[in-house]
Motif scaffolding. Structure first.
Motif, PDB file in Angstrom:
ATOM      1  N   GLY A  11      -6.266   6.376  -1.177  1.00  0.00           N
ATOM      2  CA  GLY A  11      -5.241   5.362  -1.004  1.00  0.00           C
ATOM      3  C   GLY A  11      -4.463   5.384   0.285  1.00  0.00           C
ATOM      4  O   GLY A  11      -3.527   4.596   0.459  1.00  0.00           O
ATOM      5  N   PHE A  12      -4.838   6.227   1.244  1.00  0.00           N
ATOM      6  CA  PHE A  12      -3.989   6.411   2.415  1.00  0.00           C
ATOM      7  C   PHE A  12      -4.600   5.911   3.725  1.00  0.00           C
ATOM      8  O   PHE A  12      -3.887   5.562   4.645  1.00  0.00           O
ATOM      9  CB  PHE A  12      -3.634   7.896   2.550  1.00  0.00           C
ATOM     10  CG  PHE A  12      -3.125   8.479   1.261  1.00  0.00           C
ATOM     11  CD1 PHE A  12      -1.958   8.012   0.699  1.00  0.00           C
ATOM     12  CD2 PHE A  12      -3.843   9.439   0.585  1.00  0.00           C
ATOM     13  CE1 PHE A  12      -1.502   8.510  -0.506  1.00  0.00           C
ATOM     14  CE2 PHE A  12      -3.403   9.955  -0.627  1.00  0.00           C
ATOM     15  CZ  PHE A  12      -2.221   9.482  -1.174  1.00  0.00           C
ATOM     16  N   PHE A  13      -5.916   5.884   3.812  1.00  0.00           N
ATOM     17  CA  PHE A  13      -6.553   5.451   5.048  1.00  0.00           C
ATOM     18  C   PHE A  13      -7.983   5.031   4.768  1.00  0.00           C
ATOM     19  O   PHE A  13      -8.546   5.317   3.708  1.00  0.00           O
ATOM     20  CB  PHE A  13      -6.537   6.563   6.103  1.00  0.00           C
ATOM     21  CG  PHE A  13      -7.132   7.858   5.625  1.00  0.00           C
ATOM     22  CD1 PHE A  13      -8.500   8.082   5.680  1.00  0.00           C
ATOM     23  CD2 PHE A  13      -6.318   8.852   5.106  1.00  0.00           C
ATOM     24  CE1 PHE A  13      -9.051   9.264   5.228  1.00  0.00           C
ATOM     25  CE2 PHE A  13      -6.855  10.045   4.647  1.00  0.00           C
ATOM     26  CZ  PHE A  13      -8.221  10.253   4.705  1.00  0.00           C
ATOM     27  N   GLU A  14      -8.569   4.341   5.749  1.00  0.00           N
ATOM     28  CA  GLU A  14      -9.981   3.968   5.690  1.00  0.00           C
ATOM     29  C   GLU A  14     -10.719   4.726   6.777  1.00  0.00           C
ATOM     30  O   GLU A  14     -10.234   4.832   7.911  1.00  0.00           O
ATOM     31  CB  GLU A  14     -10.141   2.457   5.905  1.00  0.00           C
ATOM     32  CG  GLU A  14     -11.581   1.975   5.857  1.00  0.00           C
ATOM     33  CD  GLU A  14     -11.706   0.460   5.984  1.00  0.00           C
ATOM     34  OE1 GLU A  14     -12.845  -0.050   5.983  1.00  0.00           O
ATOM     35  OE2 GLU A  14     -10.659  -0.217   6.093  1.00  0.00           O
ATOM     36  N   GLU A  15     -11.877   5.257   6.439  1.00  0.00           N
ATOM     37  CA  GLU A  15     -12.704   5.985   7.385  1.00  0.00           C
ATOM     38  C   GLU A  15     -13.786   5.055   7.931  1.00  0.00           C
ATOM     39  O   GLU A  15     -14.592   4.530   7.165  1.00  0.00           O
ATOM     40  CB  GLU A  15     -13.339   7.198   6.708  1.00  0.00           C
ATOM     41  CG  GLU A  15     -12.325   8.189   6.163  1.00  0.00           C
ATOM     42  CD  GLU A  15     -12.924   9.140   5.145  1.00  0.00           C
ATOM     43  OE1 GLU A  15     -12.557  10.320   5.175  1.00  0.00           O
ATOM     44  OE2 GLU A  15     -13.745   8.684   4.320  1.00  0.00           O
ATOM     45  N   LEU A  61     -15.529  10.107  13.095  1.00  0.00           N
ATOM     46  CA  LEU A  61     -14.879   9.024  12.363  1.00  0.00           C
ATOM     47  C   LEU A  61     -13.617   8.534  13.052  1.00  0.00           C
ATOM     48  O   LEU A  61     -12.963   9.275  13.799  1.00  0.00           O
ATOM     49  CB  LEU A  61     -14.517   9.487  10.946  1.00  0.00           C
ATOM     50  CG  LEU A  61     -15.671   9.830   9.992  1.00  0.00           C
ATOM     51  CD1 LEU A  61     -15.132  10.487   8.730  1.00  0.00           C
ATOM     52  CD2 LEU A  61     -16.477   8.579   9.661  1.00  0.00           C
ATOM     53  N   PHE A  62     -13.296   7.271  12.762  1.00  0.00           N
ATOM     54  CA  PHE A  62     -12.031   6.678  13.191  1.00  0.00           C
ATOM     55  C   PHE A  62     -11.258   6.324  11.929  1.00  0.00           C
ATOM     56  O   PHE A  62     -11.761   5.603  11.064  1.00  0.00           O
ATOM     57  CB  PHE A  62     -12.284   5.419  14.029  1.00  0.00           C
ATOM     58  CG  PHE A  62     -11.035   4.814  14.605  1.00  0.00           C
ATOM     59  CD1 PHE A  62     -10.366   5.426  15.641  1.00  0.00           C
ATOM     60  CD2 PHE A  62     -10.531   3.610  14.102  1.00  0.00           C
ATOM     61  CE1 PHE A  62      -9.212   4.869  16.184  1.00  0.00           C
ATOM     62  CE2 PHE A  62      -9.375   3.048  14.635  1.00  0.00           C
ATOM     63  CZ  PHE A  62      -8.724   3.678  15.681  1.00  0.00           C
ATOM     64  N   TYR A  63     -10.061   6.865  11.801  1.00  0.00           N
ATOM     65  CA  TYR A  63      -9.244   6.669  10.608  1.00  0.00           C
ATOM     66  C   TYR A  63      -8.218   5.575  10.862  1.00  0.00           C
ATOM     67  O   TYR A  63      -7.486   5.617  11.854  1.00  0.00           O
ATOM     68  CB  TYR A  63      -8.509   7.958  10.246  1.00  0.00           C
ATOM     69  CG  TYR A  63      -9.407   9.131   9.938  1.00  0.00           C
ATOM     70  CD1 TYR A  63      -9.747   9.448   8.628  1.00  0.00           C
ATOM     71  CD2 TYR A  63      -9.909   9.946  10.958  1.00  0.00           C
ATOM     72  CE1 TYR A  63     -10.564  10.535   8.331  1.00  0.00           C
ATOM     73  CE2 TYR A  63     -10.730  11.028  10.677  1.00  0.00           C
ATOM     74  CZ  TYR A  63     -11.048  11.318   9.362  1.00  0.00           C
ATOM     75  OH  TYR A  63     -11.855  12.391   9.086  1.00  0.00           O
ATOM     76  N   VAL A  64      -8.154   4.614   9.964  1.00  0.00           N
ATOM     77  CA  VAL A  64      -7.143   3.552  10.030  1.00  0.00           C
ATOM     78  C   VAL A  64      -6.205   3.754   8.841  1.00  0.00           C
ATOM     79  O   VAL A  64      -6.615   3.650   7.686  1.00  0.00           O
ATOM     80  CB  VAL A  64      -7.779   2.151   9.979  1.00  0.00           C
ATOM     81  CG1 VAL A  64      -6.698   1.079  10.104  1.00  0.00           C
ATOM     82  CG2 VAL A  64      -8.812   1.997  11.094  1.00  0.00           C
ATOM     83  N   SER A  65      -4.951   4.067   9.132  1.00  0.00           N
ATOM     84  CA  SER A  65      -4.003   4.424   8.078  1.00  0.00           C
ATOM     85  C   SER A  65      -3.245   3.213   7.556  1.00  0.00           C
ATOM     86  O   SER A  65      -2.989   2.249   8.290  1.00  0.00           O
ATOM     87  CB  SER A  65      -3.003   5.463   8.595  1.00  0.00           C
ATOM     88  OG  SER A  65      -3.643   6.689   8.850  1.00  0.00           O
ATOM     89  N   LEU A  66      -2.872   3.296   6.287  1.00  0.00           N
ATOM     90  CA  LEU A  66      -2.041   2.286   5.645  1.00  0.00           C
ATOM     91  C   LEU A  66      -0.587   2.591   5.978  1.00  0.00           C
ATOM     92  O   LEU A  66      -0.091   3.677   5.672  1.00  0.00           O
ATOM     93  CB  LEU A  66      -2.275   2.316   4.135  1.00  0.00           C
ATOM     94  CG  LEU A  66      -1.650   1.202   3.293  1.00  0.00           C
ATOM     95  CD1 LEU A  66      -2.205  -0.166   3.703  1.00  0.00           C
ATOM     96  CD2 LEU A  66      -1.921   1.459   1.812  1.00  0.00           C
ATOM     97  N   ALA A  67       0.089   1.646   6.595  1.00  0.00           N
ATOM     98  CA  ALA A  67       1.412   1.903   7.166  1.00  0.00           C
ATOM     99  C   ALA A  67       2.427   2.405   6.153  1.00  0.00           C
ATOM    100  O   ALA A  67       3.238   3.288   6.448  1.00  0.00           O
ATOM    101  CB  ALA A  67       1.937   0.635   7.844  1.00  0.00           C
TER     102      ALA A  67
END
Length: 357
Positions: free
Chosen positions: A273-277, A242-248
């Protein structure tokens, strides 16, 4: 400030998010400082914060970020700390006897990035990975203070749940300092307050010079973001699947960067609520100009991702605009100033990346 409900995180998810959970959204709404804060660092007008202490003689006490007060007849000397916290204390001149958390890299034995300037050959390493904490070695150190980070409310970072009660029974003086629900300046201030209570001289020229560098770097980043408002930044962390994209706004570092004007990609976060996988097939969902990649040993690094076609086609990758992210900062002025400078330089030199087809 009202407290939000925190959803449980898996170990991998917590690490991917930088451990950043809690009230960052509320923090952003309330601003970077409280009513008594005069410099944006989280300290009070008299610089005392909520820690108190007599560094050289007499009784010692310190109130941590859980609101719990540790007390001793004298200043603690046998200190055990999470590696990154120990590195921050070291930058203020406070040394520890033992550490736990990522300290020595498994592949080559060299210091982990979270060890900072610590001489890891001179400290007892009680654990090097998640869930590892040698209670017998801890007891042998006769500890009078344990210090760690707090990513989740009331949770002791890298102190295993199964042995926490035994560890606390051996030494009830435990200090936890926020690494989330805060910003970099506020976290630095709290680490400095603890260091001062333990004997550090915050008026030392090295500390004052480092603070000046930090303030200069913060202004540089503010100006860089202002000069290139169209540059977008993605906060990423890579695993095998997976690649995680975090909410700043959910991490101390990127929330602060956001407050300085940096424009971040906002992912469609999961229920936590913290990141998208994202699967690697869908890693091109977001087209950022700069990618900040998790630099910890627990995450795959960009040089190992080159063979993945979807990664190679990302605009920021094609433009050579991928930079490391210090996901778990060492909260001292000395270590955080370069983080700000590096991001400022990346934005100053960035160009709008072409969009993948």
């Amino acid at each position: 400030m009202p407290r939000a409900r925190v959803s449980p995180l898996t170990r991998r998810g917590l690490l991917a998010a930088g451990g950043a959970v809690g009230l960052a959204a509320a923090l952003a709404a309330c601003g970077d400082s409280g009513a008594d804060d005069t410099d944006g660092t989280g300290g009070t007008k008299d610089g005392s914060g909520s820690g108190t202490g007599a560094a050289k003689s007499g009784p010692w006490s310190f109130t941590d970020d859980r609101g719990q007060t540790s007390k001793a007849d004298g200043t603690p000397k046998n200190i055990v700390a999470f590696t990154g916290t120990a590195a921050a204390l070291y930058d203020y001149g406070v040394e520890v006897k033992g550490v736990f958390g990522p300290t020595r890299r498994a592949k080559d034995g060299k210091p982990d990035v979270q060890a900072g300037d610590l001489d890891i050959s001179k400290v007892e390493i009680l654990g090097n990975v998640w869930g590892e904490f040698n209670v017998e070695k801890y007891a042998a150190l006769a500890p009078d203070l344990l210090v760690t980070a707090m990513w989740i409310e009331d949770a002791l970072w890298y102190v295993p749940d199964q042995s926490k009660d035994k560890i606390v029974k051996l030494n009830p003086n435990v200090v936890a300092l926020r690494a989330a629900e805060t910003t970099i300046p506020q976290a630095i201030q709290r680490h400095a307050e603890l260091a001062e209570s333990l004997g550090a001289d915050l008026k030392d020229p090295k500390v004052r010079d480092a603070k000046a560098r930090f303030e200069k770097a913060a202004e540089r980043l503010r100006q860089a973001a202002r000069s290139k408002p169209d540059i977008t930044v993605l906060v990423g962390s890579a695993s095998q699947d997976l690649f995680y994209v975090s909410l700043a706004k959910m991490s101390a570092d990127t929330l602060y960067f956001q407050q300085l004007g940096v424009r971040f990609i906002e992912p469609e976060v999961n229920a936590q609520g913290f990141f998208e996988e994202l699967s690697w097939e869908n890693v091109g969902k977001y087209q950022a100009d700069i990618i900040m990649m998790d630099n910890r040993s627990s995450a795959l690094q960009p040089n190992t991702l080159a063979s993945r076609p979807t990664w190679a086609q990302l605009p920021a990758v094609k433009a050579g605009q991928v930079v490391p992210r210090t996901t778990e900062p060492i909260f001292s002025y000395d270590k955080c100033a370069p983080i700000l400078d590096d991001l400022a330089a990346a934005i100053e030199n960035a160009k709008k990346a072409g969009r993948a087809s």
